[in-house]
Enzyme design. Structure first.
Site, PDB file in Angstrom:
ATOM      1  N   TYR A  32       0.568  -1.244   0.112  1.00  0.00           N
ATOM      2  CA  TYR A  32      -0.015   0.047   0.070  1.00  0.00           C
ATOM      3  C   TYR A  32       0.965   1.278  -0.050  1.00  0.00           C
ATOM      4  O   TYR A  32       2.040   1.188   0.223  1.00  0.00           O
ATOM      5  CB  TYR A  32      -0.945   0.076   1.246  1.00  0.00           C
ATOM      6  CG  TYR A  32      -0.208   0.351   2.520  1.00  0.00           C
ATOM      7  CD1 TYR A  32       0.581  -0.434   3.249  1.00  0.00           C
ATOM      8  CD2 TYR A  32      -0.617   1.568   3.154  1.00  0.00           C
ATOM      9  CE1 TYR A  32       1.021  -0.171   4.484  1.00  0.00           C
ATOM     10  CE2 TYR A  32      -0.206   2.066   4.418  1.00  0.00           C
ATOM     11  CZ  TYR A  32       0.465   1.132   5.056  1.00  0.00           C
ATOM     12  OH  TYR A  32       1.266   1.426   6.094  1.00  0.00           O
ATOM     13  N   ARG A  51       7.739   3.681  -4.941  1.00  0.00           N
ATOM     14  CA  ARG A  51       7.805   2.925  -3.812  1.00  0.00           C
ATOM     15  C   ARG A  51       6.722   1.612  -3.829  1.00  0.00           C
ATOM     16  O   ARG A  51       7.059   0.532  -3.472  1.00  0.00           O
ATOM     17  CB  ARG A  51       7.763   3.684  -2.608  1.00  0.00           C
ATOM     18  CG  ARG A  51       8.266   2.761  -1.256  1.00  0.00           C
ATOM     19  CD  ARG A  51       8.303   3.698   0.061  1.00  0.00           C
ATOM     20  NE  ARG A  51       6.882   4.212   0.389  1.00  0.00           N
ATOM     21  CZ  ARG A  51       6.780   4.955   1.348  1.00  0.00           C
ATOM     22  NH1 ARG A  51       7.790   5.427   2.086  1.00  0.00           N
ATOM     23  NH2 ARG A  51       5.644   5.364   1.689  1.00  0.00           N
ATOM     24  N   ARG A  99      -9.344 -19.284  -1.413  1.00  0.00           N
ATOM     25  CA  ARG A  99      -8.231 -19.526  -0.294  1.00  0.00           C
ATOM     26  C   ARG A  99      -7.269 -20.593  -0.551  1.00  0.00           C
ATOM     27  O   ARG A  99      -7.550 -21.815  -0.629  1.00  0.00           O
ATOM     28  CB  ARG A  99      -8.883 -19.645   1.184  1.00  0.00           C
ATOM     29  CG  ARG A  99      -7.503 -19.339   2.087  1.00  0.00           C
ATOM     30  CD  ARG A  99      -8.091 -19.470   3.526  1.00  0.00           C
ATOM     31  NE  ARG A  99      -6.713 -19.429   4.259  1.00  0.00           N
ATOM     32  CZ  ARG A  99      -6.466 -18.479   5.026  1.00  0.00           C
ATOM     33  NH1 ARG A  99      -7.038 -17.373   5.017  1.00  0.00           N
ATOM     34  NH2 ARG A  99      -5.325 -18.509   5.334  1.00  0.00           N
ATOM     35  N   HIS A 101      -2.847 -20.787  -0.099  1.00  0.00           N
ATOM     36  CA  HIS A 101      -1.334 -19.974   0.137  1.00  0.00           C
ATOM     37  C   HIS A 101      -0.738 -19.517  -1.298  1.00  0.00           C
ATOM     38  O   HIS A 101      -0.126 -18.452  -1.248  1.00  0.00           O
ATOM     39  CB  HIS A 101      -0.495 -20.646   1.085  1.00  0.00           C
ATOM     40  CG  HIS A 101      -0.979 -20.529   2.563  1.00  0.00           C
ATOM     41  ND1 HIS A 101      -2.118 -20.822   2.704  1.00  0.00           N
ATOM     42  CD2 HIS A 101      -0.291 -19.742   3.591  1.00  0.00           C
ATOM     43  CE1 HIS A 101      -2.257 -20.730   4.546  1.00  0.00           C
ATOM     44  NE2 HIS A 101      -1.040 -20.102   4.639  1.00  0.00           N
ATOM     45  N   LYS A 145       6.426  -1.851   1.890  1.00  0.00           N
ATOM     46  CA  LYS A 145       5.297  -1.188   2.455  1.00  0.00           C
ATOM     47  C   LYS A 145       4.081  -2.104   2.489  1.00  0.00           C
ATOM     48  O   LYS A 145       3.276  -2.134   1.490  1.00  0.00           O
ATOM     49  CB  LYS A 145       4.985  -0.016   1.837  1.00  0.00           C
ATOM     50  CG  LYS A 145       4.056   1.037   2.922  1.00  0.00           C
ATOM     51  CD  LYS A 145       4.241   2.414   2.587  1.00  0.00           C
ATOM     52  CE  LYS A 145       3.205   3.314   2.985  1.00  0.00           C
ATOM     53  NZ  LYS A 145       3.327   3.471   4.505  1.00  0.00           N
TER      54      LYS A 145
HETATM   55  N1  PDD Z   1       3.257   5.414   7.382  1.00  0.00           N
HETATM   56  N2  PDD Z   1       7.676   3.919   8.594  1.00  0.00           N
HETATM   57  C1  PDD Z   1       6.912   3.206   8.752  1.00  0.00           C
HETATM   58  C2  PDD Z   1       6.816   2.052   9.321  1.00  0.00           C
HETATM   59  C3  PDD Z   1       5.708   3.777   8.130  1.00  0.00           C
HETATM   60  O1  PDD Z   1       4.454   3.151   8.223  1.00  0.00           O
HETATM   61  C4  PDD Z   1       5.597   5.199   7.563  1.00  0.00           C
HETATM   62  C5  PDD Z   1       4.586   5.838   7.001  1.00  0.00           C
HETATM   63  C6  PDD Z   1       6.746   5.824   7.516  1.00  0.00           C
HETATM   64  C7  PDD Z   1       6.937   7.174   6.728  1.00  0.00           C
HETATM   65  O2  PDD Z   1       7.085   6.918   5.261  1.00  0.00           O
HETATM   66  P1  PDD Z   1       6.370   8.352   4.729  1.00  0.00           P
HETATM   67  O3  PDD Z   1       7.267   9.487   4.856  1.00  0.00           O
HETATM   68  O4  PDD Z   1       6.730   7.752   3.295  1.00  0.00           O
HETATM   69  O5  PDD Z   1       4.910   8.465   4.864  1.00  0.00           O
HETATM   70  C8  PDD Z   1       7.982   5.168   8.043  1.00  0.00           C
HETATM   71  C9  PDD Z   1       1.875   5.735   6.704  1.00  0.00           C
HETATM   72  C10 PDD Z   1       1.789   7.150   6.843  1.00  0.00           C
HETATM   73  C11 PDD Z   1       0.852   4.930   7.156  1.00  0.00           C
HETATM   74  O6  PDD Z   1       0.863   3.907   7.195  1.00  0.00           O
HETATM   75  O7  PDD Z   1      -0.354   5.476   7.089  1.00  0.00           O
END
Ligand code: PDD
Length: 277
Positions: A32, A51, A99, A101, A145
């Site tokens: 995400y 990213r 479902r 894996h 992410k």
């Molecule tokens: N979170 N580290 C983690 C674990 C994060 O979840 C986030 C951002 C950041 C900072 O990343 P950025 O500057 O790209 O937002 C660092 C977002 C805001 C969220 O999960 O809502």
């Protein structure tokens, strides 16, 4: 108004559009992004999209749409919402399939929401926030992410229950990052933050802050530091799309510096605000 999107269709946020067999729902099998819009303009959208594609690539997920196509859909959604200051969340998952894996043979699912952004209040900014140090219990691929946020959720809740704004995570005796933010200290005029390894998310706000530090000729050191170094720091702050640059004034009930938001944190926030105008 708030709006949502699922696989090409714009819907109300409350509309039940995600099928029960959606892999994001059942496995957290996806990635995400969060992008902030200021006065209808996206902030560092290219970096966020890059990213997203990088995260998808590592988990062998084919997004199925070109970056430009996805960008267009995002901009359209925000335009339709009529919101000026908005946060757009986009989730890409391995799709909808019975479902199992193993990877399914189906297209990825793309969902989005657009909601009014919730800026940090002036009162909180003036005071700075408290953080709680906790063991970093996440896996080794925190640079992705990923939708799997259970350790982050548990850490943030623990911090909240102890009257703290954020959980700051410690792995092998060194601070990695916050549960949803990157983390920084300032010592003798230099900014220090964990280096970009697989143990932290390469934050987009971190990129912006690094550039601002360079402009202001403030040394920016990417080197791990311990909780003891935090307690002895002159300032601390965290960065994220949601918090921007937010001063940290207390960690584990220990005052950082004089317990007030520090000068460098304030300068970085002011400069970031200039960039988002
Ligand atoms: N979170 N580290 C983690 C674990 C994060 O979840 C986030 C951002 C950041 C900072 O990343 P950025 O500057 O790209 O937002 C660092 C977002 C805001 C969220 O999960 O809502």
């Amino acid at each position: 108004m708030t709006l949502a999107y699922f696989n090409g269709k714009i819907v109300e946020v409350k509309e039940p559009v995600i099928p029960i067999d959606e892999r994001g729902h059942q496995f957290g099998d996806g990635v995400y992004e969060v992008i902030r819009f200021y006065n209808k303009k996206p902030f560092m959208m290219k970096e966020h999209l890059e990213r997203l594609y990088a995260s998808a690539k590592v988990i062998k997920l084919a997004i199925g749409s070109e970056l430009a196509e996805l960008e267009k859909a995002m901009l359209e959604l925000v335009e339709k919402s009529g919101l000026e200051d908005a946060s757009l969340y986009i989730q890409v998952t391995r799709g909808v399939a019975p479902r199992n894996h193993l990877f399914p043979q189906c297209p990825a699912s793309i969902s989005m929401t657009v909601k009014p952004s919730r800026p940090i209040s002036e009162a909180v900014r003036q005071q700075g926030v408290k953080v709680l140090l906790l063991e970093d219990e996440r896996w080794k691929n925190c640079y992705i992410k990923s939708l799997n946020l259970l350790p982050n959720v548990l850490a943030k809740q623990e911090a909240y229950e102890q009257n703290c704004f954020e959980a700051v995570l410690v792995r092998d005796g060194f601070i990695t990052e916050g549960s949803s933010s990157n983390f920084f200290i300032v010592k003798d005029g230099s900014i220090q933050t964990a280096p970009l390894t697989n143990y932290i998310l390469p934050g987009i706000t971190r990129i912006a802050v690094k550039a601002i530090a360079e402009q202001l000729s403030i040394p920016f050191i990417e080197k791990s530091f311990s909780p003891e170094e935090l307690f002895a720091a002159d300032e601390a702050f965290l960065t994220s799309t949601n918090c921007e640059v937010l001063a940290v004034t207390v960690a584990n009930n220990c005052l950082i510096g004089n317990g007030q938001p520090g000068g460098i944190s304030k300068k970085l926030f002011a400069q970031l605000q200039e960039k988002t105008k």
